[in-house]
Scaffold this motif. Sequence first.
Motif, PDB file in Angstrom:
ATOM      1  N   ARG A 142       5.656  -0.750  15.064  1.00 14.47           N
ATOM      2  CA  ARG A 142       4.536  -1.452  14.559  1.00 14.47           C
ATOM      3  C   ARG A 142       3.193  -0.828  15.302  1.00 14.47           C
ATOM      4  O   ARG A 142       2.803  -0.475  16.277  1.00 14.47           O
ATOM      5  N   ARG A 143       2.177  -0.481  14.151  1.00 14.59           N
ATOM      6  CA  ARG A 143       1.049   0.406  14.245  1.00 14.59           C
ATOM      7  C   ARG A 143       0.092  -0.568  15.159  1.00 14.59           C
ATOM      8  O   ARG A 143       0.067  -1.696  15.314  1.00 14.59           O
ATOM      9  N   SER A 144      -0.698   0.292  15.932  1.00 12.22           N
ATOM     10  CA  SER A 144      -1.431  -0.535  16.947  1.00 12.22           C
ATOM     11  C   SER A 144      -2.807  -1.284  16.076  1.00 12.22           C
ATOM     12  O   SER A 144      -2.993  -0.662  14.834  1.00 12.22           O
ATOM     13  N   ALA A 145      -3.193  -2.320  16.567  1.00 11.59           N
ATOM     14  CA  ALA A 145      -4.279  -2.906  16.168  1.00 11.59           C
ATOM     15  C   ALA A 145      -5.502  -2.081  15.746  1.00 11.59           C
ATOM     16  O   ALA A 145      -6.364  -2.460  14.742  1.00 11.59           O
ATOM     17  N   PRO A 151      -3.626  -1.101  10.068  1.00 10.78           N
ATOM     18  CA  PRO A 151      -3.481  -1.728  11.496  1.00 10.78           C
ATOM     19  C   PRO A 151      -2.322  -2.749  11.573  1.00 10.78           C
ATOM     20  O   PRO A 151      -2.194  -3.557  10.744  1.00 10.78           O
ATOM     21  N   ARG A 152      -1.393  -2.550  12.553  1.00  6.96           N
ATOM     22  CA  ARG A 152      -0.263  -3.496  12.747  1.00  6.96           C
ATOM     23  C   ARG A 152       0.707  -3.442  11.623  1.00  6.96           C
ATOM     24  O   ARG A 152       1.682  -4.614  11.622  1.00  6.96           O
ATOM     25  N   ARG A 153       0.513  -2.718  10.720  1.00  7.36           N
ATOM     26  CA  ARG A 153       1.640  -2.593   9.596  1.00  7.36           C
ATOM     27  C   ARG A 153       3.003  -2.096  10.254  1.00  7.36           C
ATOM     28  O   ARG A 153       2.779  -1.195  11.290  1.00  7.36           O
ATOM     29  N   GLU A 232       2.129  -0.050  19.034  1.00 10.63           N
ATOM     30  CA  GLU A 232       2.134  -0.933  19.949  1.00 10.63           C
ATOM     31  C   GLU A 232       3.394  -1.535  20.511  1.00 10.63           C
ATOM     32  O   GLU A 232       3.523  -1.845  21.544  1.00 10.63           O
ATOM     33  N   GLU A 251       4.984  -5.426   4.530  1.00  8.58           N
ATOM     34  CA  GLU A 251       5.014  -5.143   5.948  1.00  8.58           C
ATOM     35  C   GLU A 251       4.855  -3.796   6.297  1.00  8.58           C
ATOM     36  O   GLU A 251       4.219  -3.472   7.521  1.00  8.58           O
TER      37      GLU A 251
END
Length: 289
Positions: A142-145, A151-153, A232, A251
């Motif tokens: 999950r990609r960092s914010a 982000p977060r995808r 993350e 997602e």
Amino acid sequence: MSFLDKIHACNVWDPADFVPLLLGGERIGSLRQSAMDHLRRWPRYFRVETHCVQTHCVEWIDPPTDFDARSAVLAEVVGCLVEEGVLTHLHGELYPVTAGNRDQARCLVDRACAPFFGMRAFGQHLNGFVRTPTGIEMWIGRRSADRRLYPRRLDHLVAGGLPYGLSLIENLRKECQEEAGMSPQLADQAVPVGALTYCRDSDRGLKPDVIYCYDLEVPEDFQPRCHDGEVETFYRMPVEEVRDLVRDSDEFKLNCNLVIIDFLIRHGLILQTDPDYLEIIRGLRAPLP
């Protein structure tokens, strides 16, 4: 939603909205009207060829014969556009400017600026998976914010751009270490399984992209650790769950869907009896301008 929806989402563009950017008769990019208008400010470098009221192409005139000098011209233009806020930032990685393969580069451009010029970009994505008694499980990040894009995808275990000056194996080793804490010995076990292409009109310009794809079966006790801050957390998911997320949700980072769909086909998780099967296969390798 369907797998075809994800493929179509990566291939939304209208050729009529772009004009070719030519270097020595080769199409090295595709420009929006707004990008073309900015390049008019450098008449010593770029000439806009028109017929009546229609723009046919933008030609790089009298380009330097030297590779580095051509790269310097683009860096000068890009630097001005960043200072003025037309381009938001520089990435710091240089991509080959090419009408074909990476080894046919005519000069270099900063990675972040390639879509502005509609220049071809290259990347590598790795499907990391484990075979268990109940079936295949995939490692998903999950990609960092704080990521500028998506982000977060959800993302692959390892995925990244392919800068100029590094070979495929050198860059894959680097990305595997940075993004998953993987040793070179494990990274070298990745199996090249082909390449995918797509072309998408994005907020930043046209993205005619090439993704080199890899499968890597990792040990049962492997635990990824991200060292570059881009991810993350990691999940190990049954491949059927990954399949359903790709098909039925948004997602995943957009181009990851294509690589996973290709994985699903090769591992028999999208059947030949699927009514969209042939169209899915064709769609994974879209023609690039």
